[in-house]
Design an enzyme around this catalytic site. Sequence first.
Site, PDB file in Angstrom:
ATOM      1  N   GLY A  40       0.842  -1.193   0.000  1.00 44.60           N
ATOM      2  CA  GLY A  40       0.000   0.000   0.000  1.00 44.60           C
ATOM      3  C   GLY A  40       0.875   1.240   0.000  1.00 44.60           C
ATOM      4  O   GLY A  40       1.950   1.256   0.607  1.00 44.60           O
ATOM      5  N   GLY A  42      -0.598   4.596   0.275  1.00 46.64           N
ATOM      6  CA  GLY A  42      -1.337   5.778   0.694  1.00 46.64           C
ATOM      7  C   GLY A  42      -0.559   6.510   1.782  1.00 46.64           C
ATOM      8  O   GLY A  42       0.655   6.331   1.912  1.00 46.64           O
ATOM      9  N   LEU A  43      -1.246   7.327   2.552  1.00 47.38           N
ATOM     10  CA  LEU A  43      -0.532   8.120   3.558  1.00 47.38           C
ATOM     11  C   LEU A  43       0.273   7.232   4.483  1.00 47.38           C
ATOM     12  O   LEU A  43       1.441   7.501   4.758  1.00 47.38           O
ATOM     13  CB  LEU A  43      -1.520   8.956   4.366  1.00 47.38           C
ATOM     14  N   GLY A  45       1.215   3.938   4.111  1.00 45.30           N
ATOM     15  CA  GLY A  45       2.207   3.106   3.423  1.00 45.30           C
ATOM     16  C   GLY A  45       3.368   3.913   2.880  1.00 45.30           C
ATOM     17  O   GLY A  45       4.532   3.547   3.063  1.00 45.30           O
ATOM     18  N   SER A 284     -17.816  17.855   1.074  1.00 48.33           N
ATOM     19  CA  SER A 284     -17.128  18.069   2.355  1.00 48.33           C
ATOM     20  C   SER A 284     -18.086  18.421   3.479  1.00 48.33           C
ATOM     21  O   SER A 284     -19.046  19.166   3.318  1.00 48.33           O
ATOM     22  CB  SER A 284     -16.103  19.181   2.210  1.00 48.33           C
ATOM     23  N   ARG A 337     -21.062  12.985  12.669  1.00 48.59           N
ATOM     24  CA  ARG A 337     -21.472  12.315  11.443  1.00 48.59           C
ATOM     25  C   ARG A 337     -22.529  11.233  11.660  1.00 48.59           C
ATOM     26  O   ARG A 337     -23.497  11.141  10.918  1.00 48.59           O
ATOM     27  CB  ARG A 337     -20.246  11.685  10.783  1.00 48.59           C
ATOM     28  N   LEU A 448      -6.320  11.367   8.190  1.00 51.72           N
ATOM     29  CA  LEU A 448      -5.018  11.754   7.636  1.00 51.72           C
ATOM     30  C   LEU A 448      -3.987  11.765   8.758  1.00 51.72           C
ATOM     31  O   LEU A 448      -2.857  11.323   8.600  1.00 51.72           O
ATOM     32  CB  LEU A 448      -5.117  13.135   6.981  1.00 51.72           C
TER      33      LEU A 448
END
Lengths: 645, 254
Positions: A40, A42-43, A45, A284, A337, A448
């Site tokens: 991976g 992404g952030l 990995g 968003s 949420r 993130l």
Amino acid sequence: MNLDAKIPSGPMAQKWDKHRFDLKLVNPANKRKYEVIVVGSGLAGASAAATLAELGYNVKCFCFQDSPRRAHSIAAQGGINAAKNYQNDGDSVHRLFYDTVKGGDYRSREANVHRLAQVSVNIIDQCAAQGVPFAREYGGLLANRSFGGAQVSRTFYARGQTGQQLLLGAYSSLSRQIGLGKVQMFPRTEMLDVVLVDGHAKGIVVRDMVSGEISRHSAHAVVLATGGYGNAFFLSTNAMGCNVTATFRAYKRGAAFANPCYTQIHPTCIPVSGDHQSKLTLMSESLRNDGRVWVPKSQSVAEKIRKGELKASDVAEGDRDYYLERKYPSFGNLVPRDVASRNTKEACDDGRGVVGSGLGVYLDFEDAIKRLGESAVRERYGNLFDMYEKITGSNAYQNPMTIFPAVHYTMGGLWVDYNLMSNVPGLYVVGEANFSDHGANRLGASALMQGLADGYFVLPYTIGQYLAGVAPDDRTDTNSAEFVGTEETVRAQIDKLLSVKGKRTPTSFHRELGQIIWDECGMARNKTGLEAAIKKIPELRAEFWENLNVPGENGSLNQSLEQAGRVADFLEFGELMCRDALQREESCGGHFREEHQTPEGEAKRDDKNFSFVGAWEYKGENQTPELHKENLVYEEVKMTQRSYK
Amino acid sequence: MDKLMNLKLKVWRQDDADDVGRFEEYQADDISPDMSFLEMLDVVNEGLIGSGKEPIAFDSDCREGICGSCSMVINGTAHGGQKGTTACQLHMRHFSDGMTITIEPWRATAFPVHRDLVVDRTAFDRIQQKGGFISVRTGSVPDANAIPVSKDESDLAMDAAQCIGCGACVAACKNASAMLFVAAKISHLSLVPQGQPERERRALAMVKQMDDEGFGNCTVTGSCEAVCPKEISLDFIARMNREYGRALIKKGTI
């Protein structure tokens, strides 16, 4: 199964510092003798691969995309939290820690969350040094905003593309290490199994997605950074390629899967437009700062809107139900949420939805435009309004947006200890793929933060503890029985997928599975529905293996084959989600069991009986998996009922 | 709901890099104007699989215009010609019943075709690996507010940094030039103070790799800017040329 979380002793605020000192170190001259596989990019990995290489380890990094820069972290819009307190508004490490534990509805591991809050400040420093163009004030210092109902402004952002800019920062560090020869990058390569030798993770088996070649890779340790499983629902805000295959196949090799029922449904997505829908698009969360959510008070008015006989503007102010403002006067449209999503579902279940399918509510900017002027609204949300118009063809300055909740993030994942190692020695799990930091509900702008915390600042330390105990020459030959045997399993599965030669496409099975999970294990769950799903999913799985149609062959680029392999895993994993939701006889965060609610209809936890991590052990094909429990102890944060009234 | 459309597709099919490739025609019926272009292709592919044929291979991932995976020339224009829009965000309401739509891969020597509409863009990664970074090790950095960055320059850097690396600029250029892509990264990093120490090295190394990969030169026709889904300005190419010239002088090469 041993679920020792290995939480360091001592006061909460000193655990990580103490632990870093206690961790064994690998001699700098020896680091180059170790090889680490990172799956991976992404952030989590990319940051892990780059940082491990900077330390001197040799890294092999794999991703299924054509470039590591395209991992789905790139799509995160809103921002990244950090306890910098640059705004002097009372933020602190302790406050971010407290908010995250509370926001997770007291189902995360305190020590992990505290560490996350601590290293959050380092992340911003790191990214700024990489040249990430964060939003700035005229004085040249970093700007912040309040996000997702937080009481302090701790969110850093780069327009509406924070995930993109942070990922490109991590990708730049990764690229530098690739250029230096410390990372060997394998794009368009999919991990299909993990190889265990004497119970330790020693490598992986992968498929080259262009040539179809299957290859074996050995290493001293394996890191999975393969993201979440939101695509089990078929429709989600995840990218088309996001899948559970890497973590699920690790689960089948013995890694415990923790809290698979914890999924986050994001309240503001663009509603489904028809049967052709391939994915959902998030708008968003920041829109709820100025947009007002409403449906008509009366079902008959809603029906006329659905039929196109009335428009939103035809509904008088007094005939509108601003249900979030009505029910939660102090938080209004900014409730978390899970609460916003559930209330939207209720309004639509009540027959008051305003789009053709009945599954959509208004997000109205009329008042904001009156109050601030159209140009101010355009300045704040212009790119989002443009995106909305591209997809729907509707101008949100003139007509209210329509929105509906969609699956967005998964808090569950492979079980890891404080060192981010799974119960399989040598197998580490970082980012969304693990379970540890967000409990039953993740706060906005925290994904993130966690991905980069794990990759830049946690794993590079903790992996040394394991590697220091492994001799550099203790590396398994890829011609060993374990590697060869694992490759045979992988090949057999591919051959099986290609040989069914039935009538239905992988997509049709995926769509049907997603509908079952959405209906029975979505925003609200109950015993009857979950039991029905646990019966239906194996039936669908049986049909899959009898009636699947995958054209083409293995020896070339074959997107149907890739998809079929992923759907096969979702068909097993979906059942595990439902089992976990069934055993958890309480409501918490994103997991809402209709049987367990307060008289006002809010989630009702059962801390006495369910204050644990549910970790599942694979027991074999068509066998019921076994539940293990890691009890959660809260030393610092007092458990309370969340209230947003 | 708006009226459904029937369309004729002419799609480039190519089995692998060695195949010469050909156009094939398909019917796309009952297409809703609310579908994205890629969802329309999904529908066609479901039909192809159902009739025992292999589906059209194309790259896509996020389907929200940010990952840069999707890469197809639609009726002669990279990404289909809607301003600032990737193919995945292009919707069928911009087409009309009875139309013929031609779909091709990015065409450039530096982007060999893997299959059908899927091309190899690793040349972009190799350019980045030569200098598209600031050399900082994890942890060895000052506080984020220790170095102020002017808002105007930071905003301009962000305009460049938005590049999604899709390659439409190359596909649109008659010279298959990658200058807009390379200029975006060189500009981004040369505009922020953290990028200054490596400014010259970076410009020289990235431009050299760009040339080595077989991308063509820029003749300032502006087609890259016209198709760029992030509307990255041609001005950045001028900035890159200045950076490159400055680097040559400072390094004493000219």
